[in-house]
Design an enzyme around this catalytic site. Structure first.
Site, mmCIF file in Angstrom:
data_model
loop_
_atom_site.group_PDB
_atom_site.id
_atom_site.type_symbol
_atom_site.label_atom_id
_atom_site.label_comp_id
_atom_site.label_asym_id
_atom_site.label_seq_id
_atom_site.Cartn_x
_atom_site.Cartn_y
_atom_site.Cartn_z
ATOM 1 N N VAL A 5 0.855 -1.190 0.000
ATOM 2 C CA VAL A 5 0.000 0.000 0.000
ATOM 3 C C VAL A 5 0.888 1.236 0.000
ATOM 4 C CG1 VAL A 5 -1.756 1.309 1.256
ATOM 5 C CG2 VAL A 5 -1.837 -1.189 1.247
ATOM 6 N N PHE A 6 0.572 2.186 -0.867
ATOM 7 C CA PHE A 6 1.348 3.426 -0.961
ATOM 8 C C PHE A 6 0.639 4.537 -0.211
ATOM 9 C CE2 PHE A 6 2.350 7.411 -3.353
ATOM 10 C CZ PHE A 6 3.711 7.477 -3.068
ATOM 11 N N TYR A 8 0.755 8.692 0.696
ATOM 12 C CA TYR A 8 1.326 9.966 0.250
ATOM 13 C C TYR A 8 0.817 11.140 1.077
ATOM 14 C CZ TYR A 8 -3.145 10.036 -2.278
ATOM 15 O OH TYR A 8 -4.484 9.980 -2.609
ATOM 16 N N GLY A 9 -0.035 10.852 2.078
ATOM 17 C CA GLY A 9 -0.539 11.875 2.991
ATOM 18 C C GLY A 9 -0.232 11.452 4.416
ATOM 19 N N GLU A 136 -9.867 5.343 4.765
ATOM 20 C CA GLU A 136 -9.776 6.007 3.470
ATOM 21 C C GLU A 136 -11.119 5.996 2.732
ATOM 22 O OE1 GLU A 136 -6.886 7.471 2.759
ATOM 23 O OE2 GLU A 136 -6.023 6.662 4.600
#
Length: 246
Positions: A5-6, A8-9, A136
């Site tokens: 899982v990426f 970016y926040g 999310e």
């Protein structure tokens, strides 16, 4: 099967789930933008993180049984609200009247977005993904991309990393705010506060994490500078006895 899982926040500095590996790197063809709204529609202060689970944890009849068994009644009420769709962003950096801004991704050729990739074992996958689907929930798309750790390499370190994206489709993503001037976005961030704290803290945490990586993100840098300018202006105005222009 191993899942990656990426983040970016806020996933960069607060994963909230058990993972076996954390890699710093980037994805190509996207840029990070503060276009996603972050209202809070619940009075509960936070979404609790999952407990860390060792690789020797036995199987459970229900994958979330350990998680829910560890919660107090307030947390259970909160999770019930999330499941029924009554809660907003779990970042809780704003209110419905004054939504904050958090990041999403915008497709853009020749751009890169730095962040972190988490490796989740098959044993932990179901619990971790259940948690992420709640956390999310406003991010209506999942895309699977190549993840790189070497800027000079054309060979990804990991292929098929899962990435949550909040789309610009307001029929699917009702909290999408979209582009605005840096000044307008900065003012929204300065004014927004939710149960998790001021929206500016989210921005400053992200800025600090990217600096730690040695990453240059002009959008984040310019927005953080604009927010600091407004805060400083308010402090000066307050010391002079007025806030008429702020």
């Amino acid at each position: 099967m191993v899942t990656w899982v990426f983040g970016y926040g806020s996933l960069i500095w607060k994963a909230g789930f058990h993972h076996d590996e954390r890699l710093v790197g980037f994805i190509r063809g996207y840029r990070r933008v503060f276009y996603q709204g972050a209202p809070s529609q619940t009075t509960h202060p936070f979404l609790p993180s999952l407990p860390s689970i060792s690789s020797k944890t036995p199987s459970f009849p229900s994958p979330l049984s350990l998680f829910f068994a560890s919660l107090n009644p307030t947390h259970l009420i909160f999770c019930s609200c999330l499941a029924s769709g009554e809660a907003g962003s779990t970042d809780h950096r704003g209110t419905p009247s004054f939504p904050g801004r958090t990041v999403t991704l915008e497709p853009l050729q020749d751009q890169v977005c730095w962040g972190v990739a988490y490796r989740i074992s098959e044993q932990d996958e179901e619990i971790a993904l259940e948690y992420l689907e709640v956390r999310e929930k406003q991010y209506d798309l999942k895309v699977y991309l190549d993840f790189f750790t070497d800027a000079d390499s054309t060979i990804p370190a990991v292929s098929g990393v899962m990435v949550y994206v909040a789309s610009a489709d307001k029929d699917l993503n009702r909290n999408y705010l979209g582009p605005a001037s840096i000044e307008e976005m900065a003012m929204q961030i300065v004014n927004a506060r939710g149960p998790s704290g001021p929206n500016r803290d989210y921005l400053f945490h992200l800025e600090a994490a990217l600096i730690e990586f040695g990453c240059e993100d002009s959008h984040v840098r310019e927005l953080a500078a604009a927010v600091r300018k407004i805060i400083l202006g308010r402090e000066v105005a307050l010391s002079n006895g007025g806030l008429e222009h702020y």
